[in-house]
Design a protein around this motif. Structure first.
Motif, short mmCIF file in Angstrom:
data_model
loop_
_atom_site.label_atom_id
_atom_site.label_comp_id
_atom_site.label_asym_id
_atom_site.label_seq_id
_atom_site.Cartn_x
_atom_site.Cartn_y
_atom_site.Cartn_z
N LEU A 146 59.44 23.81 25.19
CA LEU A 146 60.34 25.17 25.71
C LEU A 146 60.81 24.75 27.11
CD1 LEU A 146 58.87 28.21 24.29
CD2 LEU A 146 60.98 27.35 23.62
N MET A 147 60.01 24.03 28.00
CA MET A 147 60.37 23.82 29.21
C MET A 147 61.30 22.62 29.28
SD MET A 147 58.41 25.94 31.13
CE MET A 147 58.61 25.28 32.67
N ARG A 148 62.03 22.53 30.57
CA ARG A 148 62.77 21.28 30.79
C ARG A 148 62.15 20.11 31.26
NH1 ARG A 148 66.75 22.67 35.19
NH2 ARG A 148 65.32 23.91 35.89
N GLY A 149 62.38 19.05 30.95
CA GLY A 149 62.07 17.80 31.34
C GLY A 149 60.78 17.05 30.55
N ARG A 150 60.97 17.65 29.28
CA ARG A 150 59.72 17.37 28.36
C ARG A 150 59.56 15.63 28.21
NH1 ARG A 150 62.68 20.52 24.76
NH2 ARG A 150 63.91 19.27 23.37
N GLU A 151 60.74 14.87 28.55
CA GLU A 151 60.93 13.47 28.35
C GLU A 151 60.16 12.90 29.50
OE1 GLU A 151 64.24 14.92 30.68
OE2 GLU A 151 63.63 15.39 28.53
#
Length: 95
Positions: free
Chosen positions: A20-25
């Protein structure tokens, strides 16, 4: 035995936080669930040592809630640090 419920819940919610959080990559898929589970285990153990029983809501709030909060903090910190590091590397390479 109830500690397993707290750890499974914290791990599953840690997976949800990761996606759900941004930047998982920018972070590993196991980082946030691992941190959430470790903090939940520590919180549960500390709560038990403090005398909280399995039927006490504070024990569950401390363990599972603390794990989720720690997971969110780690997700934001690692994603932000990695984005800054990648931006510095791109700037130094002239990309």
């Amino acid at each position: 035995m109830y500690i397993l419920l707290a750890l499974i819940a914290a791990c599953a919610l840690g997976v949800a936080v990761h996606y759900l959080m941004r930047g998982r990559e920018l972070r590993g898929v196991a980082l946030v669930p691992a941190v959430s589970t470790a903090v939940a285990a520590a919180g549960y153990a500390i709560g038990q040592w403090a005398g909280l029983g399995e039927d006490n809501a504070w024990l569950w709030l401390i363990s599972v809630g603390g794990g989720i909060v720690a997971g969110v903090v780690v997700a934001v910190a690692v994603s932000t640090a990695r984005a800054r590091s990648d931006e510095r590397l791109r700037a130094s390479l002239g990309i």
